[in-house]
Design a protein around this motif. Sequence first.
Motif, PDB file in Angstrom:
ATOM      1  N   ARG A   1     109.531  -3.008 113.712  1.00 18.13           N
ATOM      2  CA  ARG A   1     110.366  -2.310 112.727  1.00 18.13           C
ATOM      3  C   ARG A   1     110.977  -1.021 113.286  1.00 18.13           C
ATOM      4  NH1 ARG A   1     110.851  -2.745 107.575  1.00 18.13           N
ATOM      5  NH2 ARG A   1     110.465  -0.530 107.285  1.00 18.13           N
TER       6      ARG A   1
ATOM      7  N   ARG B   1     114.927   2.481 108.304  1.00 24.02           N
ATOM      8  CA  ARG B   1     113.743   1.747 107.864  1.00 24.02           C
ATOM      9  C   ARG B   1     113.526   1.876 106.363  1.00 24.02           C
ATOM     10  NH1 ARG B   1     109.656   3.633 112.549  1.00 24.02           N
ATOM     11  NH2 ARG B   1     110.763   5.594 112.161  1.00 24.02           N
TER      12      ARG B   1
ATOM     13  N   LYS C   1     116.327   5.526 102.000  1.00 26.68           N
ATOM     14  CA  LYS C   1     116.550   6.954 102.222  1.00 26.68           C
ATOM     15  C   LYS C   1     117.182   7.191 103.598  1.00 26.68           C
ATOM     16  CE  LYS C   1     114.806  11.367 101.123  1.00 26.68           C
ATOM     17  NZ  LYS C   1     113.775  12.177 100.525  1.00 26.68           N
TER      18      LYS C   1
ATOM     19  N   ALA D   1     119.055   3.731  91.072  1.00 27.01           N
ATOM     20  CA  ALA D   1     117.669   4.187  90.850  1.00 27.01           C
ATOM     21  C   ALA D   1     116.635   3.150  91.268  1.00 27.01           C
ATOM     22  CB  ALA D   1     117.473   4.553  89.383  1.00 27.01           C
ATOM     23  N   ARG D   2     116.980   1.859  91.123  1.00 30.77           N
ATOM     24  CA  ARG D   2     115.949   0.864  91.413  1.00 30.77           C
ATOM     25  C   ARG D   2     115.648   0.745  92.903  1.00 30.77           C
ATOM     26  NH1 ARG D   2     118.448  -5.226  90.990  1.00 30.77           N
ATOM     27  NH2 ARG D   2     119.843  -4.512  89.356  1.00 30.77           N
ATOM     28  N   PHE D   3     116.499   1.379  93.738  1.00 27.99           N
ATOM     29  CA  PHE D   3     116.247   1.328  95.180  1.00 27.99           C
ATOM     30  C   PHE D   3     115.772   2.654  95.749  1.00 27.99           C
ATOM     31  CE2 PHE D   3     119.180  -2.280  94.682  1.00 27.99           C
ATOM     32  CZ  PHE D   3     118.416  -3.241  95.314  1.00 27.99           C
ATOM     33  N   ARG D   4     115.488   3.616  94.867  1.00 22.30           N
ATOM     34  CA  ARG D   4     115.149   4.947  95.383  1.00 22.30           C
ATOM     35  C   ARG D   4     113.661   5.187  95.439  1.00 22.30           C
ATOM     36  NH1 ARG D   4     118.318   9.595  92.459  1.00 22.30           N
ATOM     37  NH2 ARG D   4     116.335  10.519  93.020  1.00 22.30           N
ATOM     38  N   ASN D   5     113.148   5.419  96.632  1.00 26.71           N
ATOM     39  CA  ASN D   5     111.726   5.739  96.786  1.00 26.71           C
ATOM     40  C   ASN D   5     111.531   7.246  96.834  1.00 26.71           C
ATOM     41  OD1 ASN D   5     111.143   3.129  96.885  1.00 26.71           O
ATOM     42  ND2 ASN D   5     110.530   3.047  99.035  1.00 26.71           N
ATOM     43  N   TRP D   6     112.227   7.959  96.005  1.00 29.65           N
ATOM     44  CA  TRP D   6     112.019   9.398  95.996  1.00 29.65           C
ATOM     45  C   TRP D   6     112.486   9.961  94.670  1.00 29.65           C
ATOM     46  CZ3 TRP D   6     115.923   7.085  98.779  1.00 29.65           C
ATOM     47  CH2 TRP D   6     117.240   7.460  98.497  1.00 29.65           C
TER      48      TRP D   6
ATOM     49  N   ALA E   1     108.831  10.188 116.085  1.00 32.48           N
ATOM     50  CA  ALA E   1     107.626  10.498 115.339  1.00 32.48           C
ATOM     51  C   ALA E   1     107.058   9.193 114.782  1.00 32.48           C
ATOM     52  CB  ALA E   1     107.952  11.451 114.194  1.00 32.48           C
TER      53      ALA E   1
ATOM     54  N   SER F   1     105.842   7.184 112.000  1.00 30.62           N
ATOM     55  CA  SER F   1     105.920   7.262 110.548  1.00 30.62           C
ATOM     56  C   SER F   1     104.613   6.795 109.927  1.00 30.62           C
ATOM     57  CB  SER F   1     107.070   6.378 110.052  1.00 30.62           C
ATOM     58  OG  SER F   1     106.895   6.064 108.684  1.00 30.62           O
TER      59      SER F   1
ATOM     60  N   TYR G   1     104.152   5.998 106.814  1.00 31.00           N
ATOM     61  CA  TYR G   1     104.477   4.897 105.904  1.00 31.00           C
ATOM     62  C   TYR G   1     104.601   3.579 106.659  1.00 31.00           C
ATOM     63  CZ  TYR G   1     107.005   2.469 102.155  1.00 31.00           C
ATOM     64  OH  TYR G   1     107.396   1.587 101.183  1.00 31.00           O
ATOM     65  N   GLU G   2     105.234   3.623 107.815  1.00 39.20           N
ATOM     66  CA  GLU G   2     105.465   2.402 108.584  1.00 39.20           C
ATOM     67  C   GLU G   2     104.227   1.928 109.339  1.00 39.20           C
ATOM     68  OE1 GLU G   2     108.256   0.478 109.244  1.00 39.20           O
ATOM     69  OE2 GLU G   2     109.390   1.509 107.683  1.00 39.20           O
TER      70      GLU G   2
ATOM     71  N   ARG H   1      98.691  -3.340 104.032  1.00 38.87           N
ATOM     72  CA  ARG H   1      99.407  -4.610 104.173  1.00 38.87           C
ATOM     73  C   ARG H   1      98.500  -5.817 103.961  1.00 38.87           C
ATOM     74  NH1 ARG H   1     103.598  -3.855 109.189  1.00 38.87           N
ATOM     75  NH2 ARG H   1     103.492  -1.599 109.263  1.00 38.87           N
TER      76      ARG H   1
ATOM     77  N   ARG I   1     102.273   2.361 102.106  1.00 40.44           N
ATOM     78  CA  ARG I   1     103.091   1.437 101.332  1.00 40.44           C
ATOM     79  C   ARG I   1     102.537   1.141  99.958  1.00 40.44           C
ATOM     80  NH1 ARG I   1     106.717  -2.258 103.924  1.00 40.44           N
ATOM     81  NH2 ARG I   1     107.204  -1.303 105.908  1.00 40.44           N
TER      82      ARG I   1
ATOM     83  N   GLU J   1     106.096  12.193 100.559  1.00 33.84           N
ATOM     84  CA  GLU J   1     107.027  11.758  99.516  1.00 33.84           C
ATOM     85  C   GLU J   1     106.783  10.304  99.120  1.00 33.84           C
ATOM     86  OE1 GLU J   1     111.395  11.840 100.341  1.00 33.84           O
ATOM     87  OE2 GLU J   1     111.287  12.969  98.475  1.00 33.84           O
TER      88      GLU J   1
ATOM     89  N   ARG K   1     111.272  -0.989  87.267  1.00 29.73           N
ATOM     90  CA  ARG K   1     112.322  -1.230  88.261  1.00 29.73           C
ATOM     91  C   ARG K   1     113.118   0.029  88.571  1.00 29.73           C
ATOM     92  NH1 ARG K   1     115.393  -6.186  88.865  1.00 29.73           N
ATOM     93  NH2 ARG K   1     116.987  -5.162  87.621  1.00 29.73           N
TER      94      ARG K   1
ATOM     95  N   ARG L   1     113.014   2.891  90.208  1.00 30.17           N
ATOM     96  CA  ARG L   1     112.085   3.468  91.180  1.00 30.17           C
ATOM     97  C   ARG L   1     112.196   4.976  91.253  1.00 30.17           C
ATOM     98  NH1 ARG L   1     112.591  -0.702  96.057  1.00 30.17           N
ATOM     99  NH2 ARG L   1     111.461   0.919  97.157  1.00 30.17           N
TER     100      ARG L   1
ATOM    101  N   TRP M   1     108.960   7.379  91.115  1.00 29.24           N
ATOM    102  CA  TRP M   1     108.663   8.469  92.044  1.00 29.24           C
ATOM    103  C   TRP M   1     108.565   9.815  91.337  1.00 29.24           C
ATOM    104  CZ3 TRP M   1     108.633   4.199  94.745  1.00 29.24           C
ATOM    105  CH2 TRP M   1     107.997   4.217  95.989  1.00 29.24           C
TER     106      TRP M   1
END
Lengths: 552, 304
Positions: A524, A530, A533, A547-552, B8, B10, B12-13, B77, B151, B172, B196, B198, B202
């Motif tokens: 990845r 990735r 954002k 909004a449905r695609f925002r992880n923040w 860096a 990540s 999250y990854e 995962r 994740r 975040e 839905r 998101r 958050w």
Amino acid sequence: MVDWRKQRADRDARIAAGRAHSDGRSGGKVVAAASVVDLLEAVLKPGDRVCLEGDNQKQADCLARGLSACDPAKIHDLHMVQSGIVLPEHLDVFEQGIAKRLDYSYSGPQGGRIAKMLYGGQIELGAVHTYLELFARYFVDLTPNVALIAGVSADRDGNLYTGPNTEDTPTVVEATAFKNGVVIAQVNEIVEKVPRVDIPGDRVDFVVEADRPFYVEPLFTRDPAAMTETQILMAMMAIKGIYAEYGIRRLNHGIGFGTAAIELLLPTYGERLGLKGKIATHWALNPHPTLIPAIESGWVEQVHCFGSEVGMDRYIRERPDVFFTGADGSLRSNRAFCQTAGLYACDMFIGATLQIDLMGHSSTITTNRVAGFGGAPNMGSDPHGRRHPSDTWMKAGREAQITGDPALMRGRKLVVQLVETFGDKLVPTFVERLDALELAKKIGLELAPVMIYGDDVTHIVTEEGIANLLLCRDADEREQAIRGVAGYTEVGRGRDKAKVEELRSRGIVRRPEDLGIEPLDADRSLLAARSIKDLAHWSGGLYEPPARFRNW
Amino acid sequence: MALPDPNAVSWYEATARQRLSAFLDAGTFVEFLGPAERRMSPHLPLFDLPRAFDDGIVTGRGTLDGKPVLIAAQEGRFMGGAFGEVHGGKLVGLLRAALDVKPDAVLILLDTGGVRLQEANAGETAIAETMRAIVDARAAGVPVIGLIGGRSGCYGGGGLIAGTCSRLAVSESGRISVSGPEVIETNKGAEEFDSRDRALVWRTMGGKHRRLIGGADAYVDDSVSAFRAAALDLIGHAPAFDLATLDAEQARLESRLVRFGDCRDATEIWARLGVNDPDAIPSMTTAAFAETVAGVTEASHDAR
């Protein structure tokens, strides 16, 4: 004496009847949202051919709600001729008896319900078309009597601004307005002056100020966070084994994660292979957010769009060298032109599918869903009417043709299927027989709903390798080439190992190692973005994800 | 806008093992009950589900800037990092070992959706035992630090465990809650909580919100090095574990309900906390957000 103006007189009478429901000011084109049902009942007649604009993106939803609220005693037996069966109301009108016959193209989210209604006889089906076919028939034998369309804004004369999501509107209006039909537009707002005139006012008979902005589905947004290493491996193989080898510059991508991964690998893996400027420069494509890093890295020269994508408007506005934009600055999309561009001016289509059989026929239909075709069969077919050469097209033509007079050789469009051997919920992608054939029998379709016919497919890419069908010389080779990349599916395990190895020695089947690709490198960290954002960062904050695609 | 440093690692990854190897002092990690020992779930085969050799959690010891620590990392995962019998047992055992080993801290890299439905009873028991073991470790003077930015977030029983830690660092991407978005929507309807949306998820459960209301003690960039720096800092500032601390937490939680109980959206809470432009919070950079946090007194208390 023959009356050559019967249709014209009928049209004039319909318009006069509709005017009674307008707000009465300046020509009487503007109708309040509250009067939509009255307007439709005044203008429509039983048995009319009606285009209720709706495709895979924007929807004339206010007019759809209005039509489904009409009195079936007054309005019935309509023949709906429209791109998309997407909203519940599009099928409600058949249940209510308002509509009877249907010719359409795409039915994504309503695929299950439409199959049930076809089976139950509630819909009399003409045919399931590709977009271009349906548009073509608007001008030959499916010309609408009334078109119900959607725009962003209009002035009181009916000049229409359809904005970034122009899509099908010019085609629908062209067919209706110039052949004695009535055009009714819903708009988000009535303004003094529209930002640009997408549809001249003399082609629009009524304008309805909708109770809320028309709905647009963010269909082309793929979240990089959900991309898997398998998809990245397949993207690497496609770039190195197909894009680079054929020097593909003019292309169209499907909407799946696999092709989105290719878009995100261009500025990283593609750059490393030294392919910048040599591949993927000219596109017929919706404004995919995942193309942003490639655009920002200078890979992309231009993109013509079928429609727009939610959240991309500001970004597109700031990149007019890349996108087609109007004098007002916003995107001008046009589905009919872009489909034509994809068919005739692109050298490759690459996309995913749900099922592929032993001959390479593919379908997105399962036994319970009729998803329709949309544009994929137009993109994913070799146009026999093409007469201009390109290096890519000629190379593919040489691979396909071994007999006949070389002076009469013509090229081939590359049609690539990019699929994992097992799809969602581990359902095998490769099958002996397409479910589409079962469905066709069940609901009595004369033509089996095949998305892309095997003879149009040139390559199949899976995580196991690439099958080059152009180089296959008979049906048996073709079958073994397909089995040879079908992994651990029943079809894959049914391969003749020796034959597949022989095909491999001839470069017809190629594994990652044959391409110099180490599967463990498919990581990845190769993705230029990735997360959603990251895409927003790449765009300099211009991309505004929903909004449905925002992880923040 | 600048892109995140591509070099860096990540958080999250990264996988649980990648996080551990980049987080601890190089070469110091010693694993307990590693994959070679094949301590796998006895329950999953009943459901014809694949198992993991480490049951989705890596446990062991190592050093952090020279300090001896015990450490556990959940693999988000594998089954969403959910607690099963072996998974929970490994974490409980690690925490209990802290009573004998007396490390400078126990670090838990939480990445979990909660309890594994297929072994719910064992999972629920593991959550309770984990909380008890954390309390015992803290009572014995060993700080327990939770690090959240994976994740799967930190949901269900994981949210309860986070509430018993001495200190929490969150990024975040990290989300901390008990009921997840889909659970709330299923029980209360999409009108109440649209899973839905998101951005709403958050705002309600994400790292920035938890930091602002003092549910987490450090807000960090999504990189292993940022989590490492935060962990070192938090180890040095772990609160005492005594009646006074618990009474203060109880009082603060009660006052939080009184102050914010009628808010319909996190932005209203942020406004009441004194944030000038609540709508700007989600897109703030880490540095700008740190400045905002500095002006919010609630952010520095121990209540979760």
